[in-house]
Design an enzyme around this catalytic site. Structure first.
Site, short mmCIF file in Angstrom:
data_model
loop_
_atom_site.label_atom_id
_atom_site.label_comp_id
_atom_site.label_asym_id
_atom_site.label_seq_id
_atom_site.Cartn_x
_atom_site.Cartn_y
_atom_site.Cartn_z
N GLU A 1 6.00 4.09 1.28
CA GLU A 1 5.15 2.85 0.96
C GLU A 1 4.93 2.09 2.32
O GLU A 1 5.66 2.29 3.39
CB GLU A 1 6.14 2.04 0.07
N LYS B 1 5.52 0.41 7.75
CA LYS B 1 5.28 1.91 7.12
C LYS B 1 6.59 2.46 7.23
O LYS B 1 7.34 2.56 8.14
CB LYS B 1 4.29 2.93 8.11
N GLY C 1 0.81 -0.99 -0.01
CA GLY C 1 0.11 0.05 -0.03
C GLY C 1 0.69 1.32 -0.11
O GLY C 1 2.05 1.10 0.13
N ALA C 2 0.33 2.30 0.03
CA ALA C 2 1.02 3.70 -0.11
C ALA C 2 0.45 4.48 1.01
O ALA C 2 -0.72 4.85 0.83
CB ALA C 2 0.69 4.10 -1.49
N GLY C 3 1.17 4.83 2.05
CA GLY C 3 0.54 5.74 3.02
C GLY C 3 0.91 6.94 2.55
O GLY C 3 1.55 7.24 1.71
N ASP D 1 -11.61 10.17 11.90
CA ASP D 1 -11.65 9.65 10.47
C ASP D 1 -12.02 8.17 10.41
O ASP D 1 -11.49 7.42 9.93
CB ASP D 1 -10.47 9.89 9.99
P1 AMP Z 1 -2.20 3.75 5.80
O1 AMP Z 1 -1.19 4.63 5.58
O2 AMP Z 1 -2.28 3.37 7.19
O3 AMP Z 1 -3.76 4.49 5.14
O4 AMP Z 1 -1.89 2.25 4.86
C1 AMP Z 1 -2.04 2.52 3.50
C2 AMP Z 1 -2.40 1.05 2.84
O5 AMP Z 1 -1.44 0.03 3.37
C3 AMP Z 1 -3.80 0.83 3.66
O6 AMP Z 1 -4.84 1.05 2.83
C4 AMP Z 1 -3.57 -0.93 3.58
O7 AMP Z 1 -3.96 -1.30 2.18
C5 AMP Z 1 -2.25 -1.03 3.73
N1 AMP Z 1 -1.94 -1.35 5.30
C6 AMP Z 1 -1.77 -0.41 6.18
N2 AMP Z 1 -1.30 -1.11 7.59
C7 AMP Z 1 -1.63 -2.44 7.17
C8 AMP Z 1 -1.41 -3.44 7.93
N3 AMP Z 1 -1.34 -3.47 9.26
N4 AMP Z 1 -1.84 -4.86 7.08
C9 AMP Z 1 -2.05 -4.85 6.15
N5 AMP Z 1 -2.33 -3.72 5.26
C10 AMP Z 1 -2.07 -2.79 5.73
#
Ligand code: AMP
Length: 992
Positions: free
Chosen positions: A642, A661, A636-638, A754
């Protein structure tokens, strides 16, 4: 007893240092300012005439040349105190129904008095509304209590502590009001009372001017305000915006744009400078006048052509102007290969096309005899035409042999005709090219013999001779070769005709052992056959027979393959069923397996309260050495970088799957701190339904946050991908988990702000966990966020009205968002409010409409959603109530069997209820197209459903029966039909 005693000077210097003379922000309109009044305030004290133990008293002090008035009371030690201080009549502005009372006061510590005497440390604020000033009449009974005022800091012997508090008095409706302060035995000094209301200041947003607007009350927290475009701007619809109860503008609709000839400069529309133009109402800038145009005046919507340059009527007015083309070049007539009075004229395009690509040519012919030329007349034929030619050649025929002709070829462009009409003064450059040529006549050659050079089973190679033989460098002769099978029934003979440029050919794909007849003839230069022809017969070779094919063996192999394939498919199918039934079983079990959490005793600590955020991270999170982390794959992309899936291998501990993260390179220190703040928050929580923090990497260049890994990712995506695959029981189980996590957060006094399905993560056991705790997340991270005028960002469709209106984010506003998450879950990840705009959503909510029940949603679950969306936040259920109710539903699954009805009176209108122009759909296919379900057009037609009346009669069962099987599609069609029915009934406001 006197309040100030010997410490009064200290008090006032503090007052001065802290800048009591606050300049109000423009959006705060002051109705009363005790300090600014300067002189005697004339406030009423009650009881009157208490000479021996006076109540509230005015105290005046001069310091540094300024006079201050304060009210104080200090009857500590006296029993049963009830001293009132009432302001003068405060006139209200008609629309200001929500006012703010900002108080500055000091309360003395009761410990500084004799412990045995009665002493209080609070006082009360009251208000009384009235349509007129009642003068000195004072009746306690007419006053309503607003709030008890308690100091955050009390003044002791060690130092003076000034408290500042702002209280809200809401829902005022009469012409004015009084405030009153009731003392019940405290030692209080009231240093400042300021009464104001908030207003959204007159503003220009996106070229629309909005007037100053008084902010609304909690009951009508969002005021829709109409604006108008600034001078020289225009808009298709009236610009509108909302004024929040906090005096902020949010969510503008209607877009003003500068008119043609004007461009946006700041908040105004300015004329285009000479030499520049702007053709349309747009956000764009004025552009330099295009080539060959002139812009002499300011404010030009287009630039007229310079003299000698033109535009065709079809040219865009914003485009350049062009000159006329010059003459075509190198005009030649091909005089060889002439036959039957024909010649080919060809030429090259003009050197200067005048900047245009739409050049065409016309040809004129004159025949000249004895020096006199006259038009060739209508007898002459031109191929393809004599005018409008786009290619640079033409064939001219029906010419007389041995005559002299003059051909005039003229170049034209899109502006040629226009130039002639537009300006008699225009200088017309020569655009013609002339050529004089004579016509000679020659016969096409004859074919003298034909032979076969090579034969095979399916092909024949032929060659022939011509007489006279062509001269060296002469243009090539073309031949027409015709052939057919010799023994074809003449009625259905198939001829094949080939045009060839060589006197030999190989013909393939012929039938084996078959005789063919061939005829060849030379062609004249215009392509017509000429001269004599020759015909011959040739035969292809016979085939050698092949060994017979073993059809039985092929059949056996095919049957064997099919049987194998069938076995493989059956085995796979059975294995898959088994796996699915396991996962379903596991999921349901899981809802009950998680132990109920104890109410946390801790309270959430805002990492911002730490001076050094790095200290906060280390306090709440474990530091991990990067060598213990293995990144495997980007998942995923935060906001900050990444997100990876990986493994955490801590010596002495079992390996765990984790999400990692990362912080992208080039970050600032502020970004690093914001990034790590999520870990500081997450690290404070320990709950089955809150994403667990494994640790952080902060001591190395690449900061990381490591959390438990949730195999199924974000909930919204997961549900969309498994549309219709879960029972209501399973969905309610997921909601129960989210509610439990939220209960834990609210018990810790953490407000999420949120909460949305996209911020819930799902693991392999279908457990849902709340995530996304970054401090900046609401401001920056969420793509759903909409900017407010102060730059904050709010995910409008998930946010409670009071949080949008005046940033009242509380656990009750989280409950509203939870209601939206419930809807998202029951609708398998459907977008709340579909494609309605944020503005439409806010308007509908303000008008008390709510989302309709998702399809097949249990009634009890929908009722809970509606409770979460009560306007009055105090009436919404708490997360504790929600968990209990969901538990109850899960304990008796029969309670989920009653399905919520669609009720047009409560619900927001469903999407796609009419054509794009707002009129009803004219046909079934138009309707299906609007809901992107055209693929079912045929199903409807085959089932005999050919008009919208029939569609309106359809039930869910009927939709299934005509062949709509996918749950998502079924839902979309069923919803749209509900929406269509809804249109026919009147919408009334639902009293939630
Ligand atoms: P976030 O920055 O927390 O919004 O994370 C971005 C994306 O990464 C999310 O929409 C998920 O798809 C994936 N992701 C984040 N944390 C997790 C986790 N603990 N387990 C699995 N996928 C994650």
């Amino acid at each position: 007893m006197e309040f100030f005693g010997g410490i009064r000077p200290l008090l006032f210097s503090y007052v001065l240092i802290n800048g009591i003379f606050i300049t109000l922000q423009s959006k705060e309109e002051v109705l009363l300012d005790m300090r600014a009044t300067g002189g005697e305030l004339g406030w009423l004290t009650w009881p009157l005439d208490q000479v021996d133990k006076p109540g509230w008293e005015v105290v005046q002090k001069t310091l540094n040349g300024s006079q201050f008035y304060a009210y104080s009371v200090c009857n500590v030690g006296e029993p049963e105190q009830d001293n009132w201080l009432r302001t003068t009549f405060i006139q209200r502005r008609p629309s200001a129904s929500r006012i703010f009372v900002e108080l500055q006061f000091i309360v003395r510590d009761c410990n500084s008095f004799d412990a045995s005497v009665p002493c209080k440390e609070t006082f009360n604020l009251f208000t009384s509304e009235s349509d007129a000033d009642v003068g000195t009449t004072f009746r306690k009974g007419q006053f309503k209590k607003v709030v008890t005022i308690a100091p955050d800091e009390i003044t002791s012997k060690n130092g003076m502590r000034i408290n500042t508090e702002t209280k809200v008095v809401d829902n005022l409706s009469r012409k004015g009001f009084y405030l009153a302060f009731q003392d019940i035995g405290a030692c209080v000094a009231l240093l400042s009372v300021k009464v104001y209301y908030k207003a959204c200041t007159a503003t220009v947003e996106s070229l629309a001017r909005f007037p100053e607007t008084v902010a609304g009350s909690e009951n009508q927290a969002l005021r829709e305000v109409k604006g108008e475009c600034v001078e020289n701007a225009q808009s298709e619809e009236v610009p509108r915006i909302y004024c929040t109860a906090d005096g902020e503008w949010v969510v503008q609709v209607g877009h003003c744009q500068c008119k043609p000839g004007y461009e946006k400069v700041g908040d105004t529309c300015q004329e285009c400078q000479p030499g520049f133009f702007k053709a349309a109402s747009s956000d764009g800038k004025c552009e330099p006048c295009p080539a060959n145009t002139q812009g002499l005046e300011a404010g030009a919507a287009f630039c007229p052509c310079m003299d000698g340059f033109y535009q065709a009527p079809t040219d865009p007015i914003t485009g350049p102007c062009s000159g006329l083309p010059t003459a075509p070049r190198d005009l030649v007539a091909t005089t060889t290969q002439l036959s039957a009075g024909k010649l080919l004229l060809s030429w090259s395009p003009p050197d200067d096309t005048g900047g245009r690509s739409d050049i065409t040519y016309s040809v004129e012919c004159q025949s000249c005899e004895g020096g006199a030329c006259r038009p060739c007349g209508e007898k002459i034929r031109y191929e393809p035409a004599s005018a409008g030619l786009t290619l640079t050649r033409v064939t001219v025929s029906e010419l007389d042999a041995h005559l002299n002709y003059t051909f005039i070829v003229e170049a034209h462009s899109g502006v040629s005709m226009f130039a002639g009409q537009a300006s008699a003064r225009a200088h017309k450059p020569p655009s013609t090219s002339a050529l004089t040529t004579s016509l000679h006549y020659t016969d096409p050659p004859k074919i003298t013999s034909m032979t076969v050079i090579e034969k095979s089973v399916t092909s024949l190679s032929l060659s022939w001779d011509v007489s006279p033989r062509p001269r060296l460098h002469a243009p090539p002769i073309r031949y027409e070769l015709t052939y057919r099978k010799k023994d074809d029934n003449l009625d259905v003979t198939t001829y094949t005709v080939l045009i060839l440029e060589k006197s030999s050919v190989q013909i393939s794909e012929l039938a084996p052992g078959t005789a063919y007849l061939f005829r060849v003839q030379a062609l004249s230069s215009d392509g017509s056959p000429g001269g004599s022809s020759i015909e011959e017969q040739y035969e292809t070779l016979h085939e050698r027979p092949f060994p017979p094919i073993n059809t039985t063996a092929i059949l056996a192999a095919a049957v064997g393959g099919a049987v194998m394939l069938f076995i493989v498919v059956v085995v796979l199918f059975l294995r898959r069923r088994k796996r699915n039934s396991h996962s379903r079983q596991g999921a349901e079990d899981n809802y009950f397996s998680s132990p109920e959490q104890l109410k946390p005793l801790k309270t959430y600590v805002d990492p911002h309260t730490y001076e050094d955020p790095n200290v906060a991270v280390l306090k709440f999170a474990t530091e991990i050495h990067p060598s213990h982390i293995t990144k495997q794959k980007v998942i995923g992309a935060g906001e900050f970088g990444e997100v990876y899936r990986g493994i955490l291998k801590v010596p002495g501990r079992k390996d765990v799957a984790v999400a990692i993260k990362t912080l992208k390179p080039g970050y600032t220190e502020k970004q690093r701190q914001d990034f790590l703040s999520e870990a500081s928050i997450m690290g404070q929580f320990t709950h089955q339904n809150i994403i667990r923090l494994e640790g952080v990497v902060t001591k190395f260049k690449h900061a990381m946050i490591v959390t438990e890994y949730m195999e199924n990712g974000a909930l919204d995506r997961y549900l969309k991908d498994h549309d219709g695959e879960f029972s209501s029981f399973q969905l309610v189980g997921m909601l129960r988990g989210i509610a439990a996590g939220m209960k834990y957060l609210s018990d810790m006094s953490y407000v999420h702000r949120d909460l949305a399905a996209r911020n819930i993560l799902v693991n392999n056991n279908l457990e849902c966990k709340v995530s996304d705790f970054g401090l900046s997340r609401v401001l920056e991270d969420d793509p759903e966020g909409t900017y407010t005028t102060s730059g904050g960002k709010i995910p409008i469709r998930w946010t409670a009205p009071e949080a949008i209106a005046y940033r009242k984010f509380t656990s009750a506003s989280d409950v509203w968002s939870f209601g939206i998450v419930m809807w998202e879950v029951m609708a398998f990840g459907e977008r709340p409010y579909w494609d309605m705009s944020n503005h439409e959503v806010m308007k509908a909510i303000n008008e008390a409409f709510r989302l309709p029940a998702p399809m097949d949603c249990p009634s009890a679950v929908y009722q809970l959603m509606l409770q979460c969306w009560l306007q009055d936040r105090s009436k919404r259920p708490r997360f504790g109530d929600i968990v209990s109710l969901l538990d109850k539903l899960l304990r008796s699954p029969d309670s989920l069997k009653t399905i919520a009805d669609f009720d047009p009176r409560v619900s927001i209108r469903l999407p796609s209820t009419s054509g794009s122009d707002g009129s009803p759909f004219r046909s079934v296919s138009e309707w299906l197209e609007s809901i992107k379900m055209s693929q079912y057009s045929e199903n409807f037609t085959c089932a005999g459903i050919i008009n919208m009346d029939q569609v309106l009669q359809m039930k869910n069962e009927d939709i299934k029966n005509i062949g709509v099987r996918l749950p998502g599609h079924l839902k979309r069609i069923a919803y749209s039909i509900l929406g269509l029915k809804d249109q026919t009934s009147t919408l009334s406001v639902f009293a939630v």
